[in-house]
Design an enzyme around this catalytic site. Structure first.
Site, short mmCIF file in Angstrom:
data_model
loop_
_atom_site.label_atom_id
_atom_site.label_comp_id
_atom_site.label_asym_id
_atom_site.label_seq_id
_atom_site.Cartn_x
_atom_site.Cartn_y
_atom_site.Cartn_z
N LYS A 148 0.81 -1.18 -0.10
CA LYS A 148 0.01 -0.13 0.00
C LYS A 148 0.93 1.22 0.05
O LYS A 148 1.95 1.27 0.45
CB LYS A 148 -1.02 0.00 1.27
CG LYS A 148 -2.17 -0.86 1.10
CD LYS A 148 -3.35 -0.91 1.93
CE LYS A 148 -4.62 -1.75 1.46
NZ LYS A 148 -5.68 -1.88 2.40
N ARG A 181 -3.36 -10.37 4.49
CA ARG A 181 -4.01 -10.45 3.39
C ARG A 181 -2.81 -9.84 2.42
O ARG A 181 -2.61 -8.77 2.41
CB ARG A 181 -5.27 -9.72 3.03
CG ARG A 181 -5.88 -9.73 1.69
CD ARG A 181 -7.23 -8.72 1.89
NE ARG A 181 -7.83 -8.88 0.58
CZ ARG A 181 -7.65 -8.00 -0.44
NH1 ARG A 181 -6.74 -7.00 -0.16
NH2 ARG A 181 -8.19 -7.93 -1.58
#
Length: 715
Positions: A654, A689
């Site tokens: 991210k 995840r």
């Protein structure tokens, strides 16, 4: 009758926990008054020897370790005295180091030769009686002497700004039990804590009102017949030792059980034959069919058998229910459900069973009948009952033990082998995940053209299946399939297009005979329902069930495990919603609490819920790091609703990682992802995840080796 007196016999003995709650020897003060008719004789053989009694009592108290309650020790001393030939005996035993802020805690009992059978039965701990009898003809007393506590009390200005000492004396009257194991005794530690907390938080103008309100609290929380409470203010009068009040109150008549009243009850369950999870779900369905409302469930636990050990492991848990059935009607229905699900009642007691359903608590009723005891007699000795009950009612006070669920579990764990296997488990597909031993790796499979990191890599069905197989080979425990990008400013597609992208991939994976758990990443109820029907196992909703009004119902009806994420707004607005009032983690926890409460009210079982703090969703870079640093705050013991819920983090590749590492290309953020996941796991994440399964597999292996410790109970 005449009296034989033994006054203030000092004994060093171990009698339950001391003022630090530790099982250490302490000074005991014993007073015995024996009643007998003296003979007109000067022969020592014509009387009962106080010397013999005192030596016997002293030897017993200094060597015994089995009896740990005031009640049981006093009963044993009384029994022995009567067997020496006394007709009646009064026994008073005081513990000088029982509580931190009081002089002594003690007991006073009176017994006669007519009570011999009752005394013997009350001390028979090897035989579990068919029912517990409370002897209303006997009036025993537990006393707490000179409990000194600071508080705001009084009407004068100086009394409103500075705390002063008050001294409390409590005399607790109760009817003794026919079974004096520790679970049936007065918990003076709990009474003292209730009193101390109440006084510390109070700011009364009069001690009269303080005394009345405190007595009301103690009767509500503790099982006592009568209470004499004295409160003194030593600083109130300059030329007097103290001022004070004394009140005596009796318990109100217990409320009746009305046929049409709704009451809350707690049930426990256990199963070790057949499809264990299926047995539990079938029992829940049958409870709902008879009008029982399931208010909440515990997590699920796998345990080793306790009484008969040569049998399969159990799956245990608890329900919080609401019902209009009275206790006996509820018991009858539970037995019917057990029979309909195939339980064989002719096998050995505590042996293998398809399902076992027990009533633990029914409202605040305390009863003992031939076929039903409430609270359940064995609660205090069973970890497999106490741990699930802790999930639902940690502060509930058991009217037999006078301890909360937390206290009973703490005491039991102190005496149990810490290596006894007992694990919280998460049911998914044909598996039971044990998060205490292994972090779960969720591989990301985005069948989208516009996901921020891997958009377009799985656009064709063949590519999607090939990428899923690669992640499985690399070590993924579950594949998360998403057809709608939630990257910042992503364009939302319609439901039909999302189904068209996701469902064929799920079916293709299942058609290949691959049995790995699959989750569907969607905030649309129709997509989630179709995915579960196609073979998916978990619903991963970035909106926490808030975007689609039908989503929580789909989750509840399918009984699928779910991941509820924290998010504000949508992909187009979330970056403008990063301002939080006050503490960031408190705000996130409050909003997640609302989501979980809605889910539970809708009928989603607690054991099926995973939380996701939503890293990168309505959070700036600094906030993302703050979440990782304080991740375990979200589900620690201070949160009644979220306590111990498993946490998933999705931080792979991210932007906040790229900001620190100066990597603008998401695929170049693997090392930063590894570091962030390591800290997240160390701080409580049990599912990660990720895009890069192979690399993160090594991260998980090393981090788990460092932070996952074998434990029967992980809080």
């Amino acid at each position: 009758m005449d009296k034989i007196l033994i006054k203030n016999l000092i004994v060093k003995g171990q009698l339950g926990p001391n003022h630090w709650d530790a099982p250490k020897a302490q000074m005991l003060i014993v007073n015995i008054t024996g009643f007998i008719d003296f003979l007109e004789s000067d022969d020592i053989n014509d009387t009962v020897s106080y010397s013999t009694i005192s030596h016997h009592v002293q030897a017993f108290l200094e060597t015994q370790t089995d009896l740990i309650s005031l009640e049981s020790v006093a009963a044993k001393v009384a029994l022995d005295c009567l067997q020496f030939g006394l007709k009646k005996v009064e026994v008073k035993i005081e513990k000088t180091h029982a509580l931190l802020f009081c002089d002594t805690v003690g007991i006073e009992i009176t017994r006669t030769t007519n009570d011999l059978d009752f005394l013997k039965s009350s001390l028979d701990f090897q035989t579990i009686p068919s029912k517990t009898i409370y002897n209303d003809n006997l009036n025993d007393m537990i006393f707490i002497k000179n409990l000194a506590l600071p508080c705001l009390i009084g009407v004068n200005t100086c009394e409103r700004i500075a705390k002063q000492k008050v001294i409390l004396n409590l005399l607790i009257h109760y009817s003794p039990s026919s079974n004096l194991n520790y679970s049936n005794c007065i918990n003076y530690h709990h009474i003292c804590k209730l009193t101390s907390d109440f006084v510390d938080a109070s700011s009364y103008e009069t001690i009269e009102k303080m005394a009345m309100d405190l007595s009301t609290l103690l009767f509500k929380e503790c099982q006592m017949d009568k209470l004499t409470l004295k409160i003194e203010k030593p600083s109130a009068l300059i030329f007097a030792e103290c001022s004070g009040v004394e009140i005596t109150r009796s318990r109100d008549v217990p409320k009746s059980i009305k046929d049409d009243s709704k009451v809350v009850a707690y049930l426990s369950f256990g199963t070790n034959l057949g499809n264990r999870l299926g047995n539990i779900m079938a029992a829940l369905d049958k409870l709902k069919q008879i009008g029982v409302s399931i208010l909440d469930t515990s997590y699920l636990y796998e345990s080793t058998p306790m009484y008969v050990t040569d049998q399969p492991r159990f799956l245990n848990g608890a329900f919080k229910i609401e019902t209009t059935l009275n206790p006996w009607e509820l018991l009858k229905e539970l037995k019917r459900i057990e029979a309909e699900l195939g339980r064989n009642f002719s096998t050995i007691r505590n042996g293998p069973r398809v399902i076992d359903l027990d009533i633990l608590y029914y409202d605040d009723i305390h009863l003992d009948s031939e076929d039903l005891s409430i609270p359940h007699r064995a609660i205090a000795e069973r970890i497999f009952v106490l741990k699930p009950l802790l999930d639902l009612a940690p502060g509930h006070v058991n009217s037999r033990t006078y301890r909360t669920t937390t206290q009973m579990l703490d005491f039991l764990l102190a005496s149990k082998d810490p290596q006894d296997p007992f694990y919280k488990v998460f049911p998914i597909r044909n598996e039971l995940w044990d998060f205490s031993s292994k972090t779960v790796i969720m591989g990301i499979l985005n069948v989208t053209p516009d996901s921020f990191s891997d958009g377009g890599l799985s656009n064709t069905l063949d590519d999607a299946v090939a990428n899923a197989l690669r992640m499985i080979k690399d070590g993924a425990d579950i594949i998360d399939i998403g057809g709608q990008s939630t990257a910042p400013n992503a364009q939302e597609i319609d439901t039909a297009e999302e189904i068209k992208r996701v469902i064929p991939v799920i079916k293709a994976i299942r058609d290949k005979g691959i049995d790995i758990p699959i989750s569907v990443d969607t905030f649309r109820a129709a997509v989630a329902k179709a995915a579960i029907e196609a073979g998916a196992d978990l619903i991963n909703d970035v909106s926490g069930g808030s975007r689609d009004p039908d989503m929580l119902n789909v989750m509840a009806v399918t009984h699928a495990p779910v991941c509820l994420m924290h998010m504000r707004g949508d992909s187009k607005t979330m970056n403008s919603l990063t301002k939080y009032d006050g503490d960031l983690l408190v705000s996130i926890r409050d909003e997640l609490t609302t989501s979980v409460e809605k889910a539970i009210r809708q009928g989603i079982y607690r054991w099926n819920i995973i939380l996701d703090p939503g890293i990168g969703f309505a959070k700036d870079s600094h906030q993302c790091f703050e979440i990782i640093r304080r991740l375990n705050f979200l589900t620690d013991k201070s949160s009644k609703i979220l306590r111990n819920l498993p946490i998933l983090v999705g931080l792979s590749r991210k932007r906040f990682i790229g900001h620190v590492t100066n990597q603008s290309v998401p695929s170049n953020r693997i090392w930063g992802t590894a570091a962030a996941n390591t800290l997240a796991i160390a701080n409580g994440a049990v599912v990660i995840r990720v895009h890069d399964v192979k690399e993160m597999k090594d991260v998980v292996l090393i981090t788990d080796e460092c932070v996952r410790k074998p434990s029967i109970l992980s809080d």
